[in-house]
Design a protein around this motif. Structure first.
Motif, PDB file in Angstrom:
ATOM      1  N   ARG A  43      24.751 -15.041-107.157  1.00  0.00           N
ATOM      2  CA  ARG A  43      25.217 -16.367-106.293  1.00  0.00           C
ATOM      3  C   ARG A  43      26.409 -16.533-106.529  1.00  0.00           C
ATOM      4  NH1 ARG A  43      20.511 -18.666-108.713  1.00  0.00           N
ATOM      5  NH2 ARG A  43      21.990 -19.833-110.255  1.00  0.00           N
ATOM      6  N   LYS A  89      32.464 -15.695 -99.440  1.00  0.00           N
ATOM      7  CA  LYS A  89      32.559 -16.070 -98.094  1.00  0.00           C
ATOM      8  C   LYS A  89      33.712 -16.170 -97.645  1.00  0.00           C
ATOM      9  CE  LYS A  89      28.405 -18.850 -98.174  1.00  0.00           C
ATOM     10  NZ  LYS A  89      27.704 -20.109 -98.049  1.00  0.00           N
ATOM     11  N   ASP A 128      29.723 -29.171-103.508  1.00  0.00           N
ATOM     12  CA  ASP A 128      28.272 -29.016-103.804  1.00  0.00           C
ATOM     13  C   ASP A 128      28.156 -28.280-105.123  1.00  0.00           C
ATOM     14  OD1 ASP A 128      27.420 -30.784-101.762  1.00  0.00           O
ATOM     15  OD2 ASP A 128      27.050 -29.000-100.518  1.00  0.00           O
ATOM     16  N   HIS A 129      28.911 -27.201-105.392  1.00  0.00           N
ATOM     17  CA  HIS A 129      28.962 -26.372-106.333  1.00  0.00           C
ATOM     18  C   HIS A 129      29.640 -26.893-107.514  1.00  0.00           C
ATOM     19  CE1 HIS A 129      26.610 -22.923-104.908  1.00  0.00           C
ATOM     20  NE2 HIS A 129      27.241 -23.055-103.602  1.00  0.00           N
ATOM     21  N   GLU A 135      33.449 -27.308 -93.745  1.00  0.00           N
ATOM     22  CA  GLU A 135      32.280 -26.673 -94.116  1.00  0.00           C
ATOM     23  C   GLU A 135      32.396 -26.038 -95.533  1.00  0.00           C
ATOM     24  OE1 GLU A 135      29.505 -22.520 -93.067  1.00  0.00           O
ATOM     25  OE2 GLU A 135      30.269 -24.255 -91.515  1.00  0.00           O
ATOM     26  N   ARG A 136      33.632 -25.322 -95.861  1.00  0.00           N
ATOM     27  CA  ARG A 136      33.690 -24.764 -97.386  1.00  0.00           C
ATOM     28  C   ARG A 136      33.980 -25.893 -98.162  1.00  0.00           C
ATOM     29  NH1 ARG A 136      31.423 -21.124 -95.465  1.00  0.00           N
ATOM     30  NH2 ARG A 136      32.399 -19.171 -94.877  1.00  0.00           N
ATOM     31  N   LYS A 141      33.011 -28.839 -98.294  1.00  0.00           N
ATOM     32  CA  LYS A 141      31.589 -29.208 -98.854  1.00  0.00           C
ATOM     33  C   LYS A 141      30.799 -28.569 -99.493  1.00  0.00           C
ATOM     34  CE  LYS A 141      27.937 -32.020 -98.274  1.00  0.00           C
ATOM     35  NZ  LYS A 141      27.664 -32.869 -99.586  1.00  0.00           N
ATOM     36  N   GLU A 142      30.777 -27.095 -99.381  1.00  0.00           N
ATOM     37  CA  GLU A 142      30.163 -26.304-100.430  1.00  0.00           C
ATOM     38  C   GLU A 142      30.841 -26.296-101.680  1.00  0.00           C
ATOM     39  OE1 GLU A 142      28.773 -22.645 -96.988  1.00  0.00           O
ATOM     40  OE2 GLU A 142      30.635 -22.653 -98.280  1.00  0.00           O
ATOM     41  N   LEU A 143      31.998 -26.114-101.734  1.00  0.00           N
ATOM     42  CA  LEU A 143      32.851 -26.048-103.027  1.00  0.00           C
ATOM     43  C   LEU A 143      32.391 -27.661-103.841  1.00  0.00           C
ATOM     44  CD1 LEU A 143      36.170 -24.432-101.962  1.00  0.00           C
ATOM     45  CD2 LEU A 143      34.234 -23.520-103.552  1.00  0.00           C
ATOM     46  N   THR A 185      36.819 -19.004 -98.958  1.00  0.00           N
ATOM     47  CA  THR A 185      36.522 -19.782-100.157  1.00  0.00           C
ATOM     48  C   THR A 185      37.778 -19.458-101.162  1.00  0.00           C
ATOM     49  OG1 THR A 185      34.268 -19.504 -99.597  1.00  0.00           O
ATOM     50  CG2 THR A 185      34.966 -20.155-101.926  1.00  0.00           C
ATOM     51  N   LEU A 211      29.044 -16.854-103.352  1.00  0.00           N
ATOM     52  CA  LEU A 211      29.979 -17.846-103.038  1.00  0.00           C
ATOM     53  C   LEU A 211      31.602 -17.389-102.865  1.00  0.00           C
ATOM     54  CD1 LEU A 211      30.582 -21.051-102.867  1.00  0.00           C
ATOM     55  CD2 LEU A 211      31.086 -20.835-105.366  1.00  0.00           C
TER      56      LEU A 211
END
Length: 105
Positions: A13, A20, A61-62, A54-55, A57-59, A23, A17
């Protein structure tokens, strides 16, 4: 395959991450301090606003990036790295040095 070469889900994972597109660059940009969305976009102009959203938001979330509201006039949002993000950022300095030495223009 011996035990030290088996990949666990956490390792998979983490590589997924950081692998991507954009990122690593976003994290690298935030290493120098908090930035507004528009500042990040200006520093990485080939990154579309949709993909940056989008990126980010992912960062978030992590737990790598925090979106912080700055209550000055005008009110604005800034993004900054968490402790977890700063730890991840430590590996990007040597990576950027490697790129300067070994990647062609």
């Amino acid at each position: 395959m011996n035990d030290q070469h088996q990949l666990g889900p956490k390792v998979e994972r983490s590589f997924e991450l950081i692998g991507k597109r954009w990122t690593g660059l976003i994290i690298y940009v935030l290493l120098s301090g908090p930035k507004r969305f528009s500042e990040i976009h200006k520093i990485i102009p080939d990154l579309s606003k949709r993909m940056l959203t989008e990126r980010m938001k992912e960062l978030e979330d992590h737990g790598i990036v925090i979106r912080q509201i700055v209550k000055e006039r005008p009110v604005r949002a800034e993004y900054l790295l968490t402790e977890k993000g700063m730890e991840l950022g430590k590996i990007l300095g040597p990576l950027s040095q490697w790129g300067e030495s070994w990647m062609s223009d």
